[in-house]
Scaffold this motif. Structure first.
Motif, short mmCIF file in Angstrom:
data_model
loop_
_atom_site.label_atom_id
_atom_site.label_comp_id
_atom_site.label_asym_id
_atom_site.label_seq_id
_atom_site.Cartn_x
_atom_site.Cartn_y
_atom_site.Cartn_z
N ARG A 142 11.92 26.58 29.60
CA ARG A 142 12.74 27.38 30.51
C ARG A 142 14.16 27.38 29.97
NH1 ARG A 142 8.29 28.31 31.51
NH2 ARG A 142 7.23 28.42 33.51
N PRO A 143 14.90 28.45 30.23
CA PRO A 143 16.29 28.47 29.77
C PRO A 143 17.13 27.52 30.60
CG PRO A 143 15.83 30.43 31.07
CD PRO A 143 14.52 29.68 30.92
N PRO A 144 18.24 27.02 30.05
CA PRO A 144 19.12 26.16 30.84
C PRO A 144 19.77 26.96 31.96
CG PRO A 144 20.12 26.67 28.72
CD PRO A 144 18.73 27.23 28.69
N ALA A 145 20.13 26.28 33.04
CA ALA A 145 20.86 26.94 34.12
C ALA A 145 22.17 27.47 33.56
CB ALA A 145 21.12 25.94 35.25
N ALA A 146 22.54 28.68 33.98
CA ALA A 146 23.72 29.30 33.39
C ALA A 146 24.74 29.75 34.43
CB ALA A 146 23.29 30.49 32.53
N GLY A 147 24.62 29.29 35.65
CA GLY A 147 25.56 29.74 36.68
C GLY A 147 25.21 31.13 37.16
N SER A 148 26.14 31.79 37.79
CA SER A 148 25.87 33.11 38.36
C SER A 148 25.81 34.18 37.28
CB SER A 148 26.94 33.47 39.38
OG SER A 148 26.62 34.73 39.95
N HIS A 149 24.89 35.11 37.48
CA HIS A 149 24.76 36.27 36.61
C HIS A 149 25.26 37.54 37.31
CE1 HIS A 149 21.76 33.52 34.85
NE2 HIS A 149 22.12 34.10 33.72
N ILE A 150 25.84 37.40 38.49
CA ILE A 150 26.25 38.55 39.28
C ILE A 150 27.72 38.87 39.01
CG2 ILE A 150 26.49 39.50 41.61
CD1 ILE A 150 24.23 37.54 42.46
N VAL A 151 27.99 40.13 38.68
CA VAL A 151 29.36 40.61 38.49
C VAL A 151 29.63 41.67 39.55
CG1 VAL A 151 29.46 40.09 36.02
CG2 VAL A 151 28.66 42.33 36.76
N GLY A 152 30.88 41.83 39.93
CA GLY A 152 31.23 42.78 40.98
C GLY A 152 30.79 44.20 40.65
N ASP A 153 31.30 44.72 39.55
CA ASP A 153 30.99 46.08 39.10
C ASP A 153 30.70 46.05 37.62
OD1 ASP A 153 31.45 47.72 41.52
OD2 ASP A 153 33.53 47.02 41.32
N ALA A 154 30.05 47.09 37.14
CA ALA A 154 29.72 47.15 35.71
C ALA A 154 30.96 47.05 34.84
CB ALA A 154 28.95 48.42 35.39
N ILE A 155 32.06 47.65 35.27
CA ILE A 155 33.27 47.62 34.45
C ILE A 155 33.83 46.21 34.31
CG2 ILE A 155 34.98 48.08 36.25
CD1 ILE A 155 36.01 50.21 33.95
N ASP A 156 33.47 45.31 35.24
CA ASP A 156 33.91 43.91 35.12
C ASP A 156 33.27 43.24 33.91
OD1 ASP A 156 35.38 44.22 37.48
OD2 ASP A 156 33.73 43.48 38.72
N ALA A 157 32.07 43.67 33.55
CA ALA A 157 31.37 43.10 32.39
C ALA A 157 31.49 43.99 31.17
CB ALA A 157 29.89 42.89 32.72
N CYS A 158 31.63 45.29 31.37
CA CYS A 158 31.66 46.26 30.28
C CYS A 158 32.93 47.09 30.36
CB CYS A 158 30.46 47.21 30.35
SG CYS A 158 28.88 46.41 30.44
N PRO A 159 34.10 46.50 30.07
CA PRO A 159 35.33 47.27 30.20
C PRO A 159 35.35 48.44 29.21
CG PRO A 159 35.75 45.17 29.13
CD PRO A 159 34.32 45.16 29.58
N ILE A 160 35.96 49.52 29.64
CA ILE A 160 36.11 50.68 28.77
C ILE A 160 37.35 50.43 27.91
CG2 ILE A 160 36.50 53.19 28.70
CD1 ILE A 160 35.15 53.25 31.51
N PRO A 161 37.22 50.52 26.58
CA PRO A 161 38.38 50.25 25.72
C PRO A 161 39.58 51.14 26.07
CG PRO A 161 36.37 50.47 24.43
CD PRO A 161 36.04 50.88 25.83
N ASP A 162 40.75 50.56 26.01
CA ASP A 162 42.02 51.26 26.23
C ASP A 162 42.18 51.82 27.63
OD1 ASP A 162 42.75 50.72 23.58
OD2 ASP A 162 41.70 52.53 22.88
N VAL A 163 41.41 51.33 28.60
CA VAL A 163 41.57 51.74 30.00
C VAL A 163 42.01 50.50 30.77
CG1 VAL A 163 40.41 52.58 32.07
CG2 VAL A 163 39.85 53.56 29.84
N PRO A 164 43.16 50.59 31.45
CA PRO A 164 43.60 49.41 32.20
C PRO A 164 42.61 49.04 33.29
CG PRO A 164 45.14 51.29 32.48
CD PRO A 164 44.02 51.73 31.58
N GLY A 165 42.45 47.74 33.51
CA GLY A 165 41.54 47.25 34.55
C GLY A 165 42.10 47.50 35.93
N PRO A 166 41.27 47.19 36.95
CA PRO A 166 41.72 47.42 38.34
C PRO A 166 42.87 46.52 38.72
CG PRO A 166 39.48 46.48 38.25
CD PRO A 166 39.98 46.66 36.85
#
Length: 166
Positions: A142-166
């Motif tokens: 089994r894989p080791p426990a890795a904490g939470s895998h939940i992110v608020g929105d997709a952009i939190d995990a996949c930022p768009i280059p050269d676009v300022p964050g929220p």
């Protein structure tokens, strides 16, 4: 520090997708994802009742998402993993109907894969901590426990280059 403590998760899920997944778990029981490799379903993450999709020996377990009990495994075929191993998979949900037999289809929503390329440092850490294969899993690994895998929105995990964050 063990290698797995420094490795980023290979798969994440947005809060909206996790909410839908919990609703589906209440109806269908334990669930699993298999990242489709194309053909009829494009490259959609297909969601099935756990055990309805037979995992092969060469399939790779990207993560066990911390949604419900006992969690939701996310699998990908071995050859597709070889092509995507440098990418963090982020499962999101959007309005619409996807193809195939994924359990969310009647909800008027469909799961969608987004991705982020791992950094060079993350790739080095991941190379030192190989994933669990279907054969390994069948043998009890089994894989080791890795904490939470939940992110608020997709952009939190996949930022768009050269676009300022929220």
């Amino acid at each position: 520090m063990p290698a797995h403590e420094a490795t980023p998760p290979r798969a994440l899920i947005t809060a909206a997708a996790a909410d839908l997944l919990q609703k589906l778990q209440a109806r269908h029981g334990p669930l699993m994802f298999h990242q489709s490799g194309g053909c009829c379903d494009g490259s959609s993450p297909m969601c099935y009742p756990d055990g309805d999709f037979i995992v092969g020996d060469r399939d790779v377990l990207l993560a066990v998402l911390d949604v419900g009990e006992p969690g939701v495994p996310v699998w990908i075929s071995g050859p597709q993993f070889d092509a995507w191993k440098h990418t963090q998979v982020v499962i999101d949900v959007v309005p619409g109907r996807g193809g195939g037999f994924s359990v969310e289809a009647p909800e008027g929503m469909r799961f969608l894969t987004r991705g982020r390329a791992f950094t060079d440092d993350e790739n080095r850490a991941l190379a030192a901590d190989p994933p669990v294969t279907g054969a390994d899993y069948a043998s009890g690994a089994r894989p080791p426990a890795a904490g939470s895998h939940i992110v608020g929105d997709a952009i939190d995990a996949c930022p768009i280059p050269d676009v300022p964050g929220p």
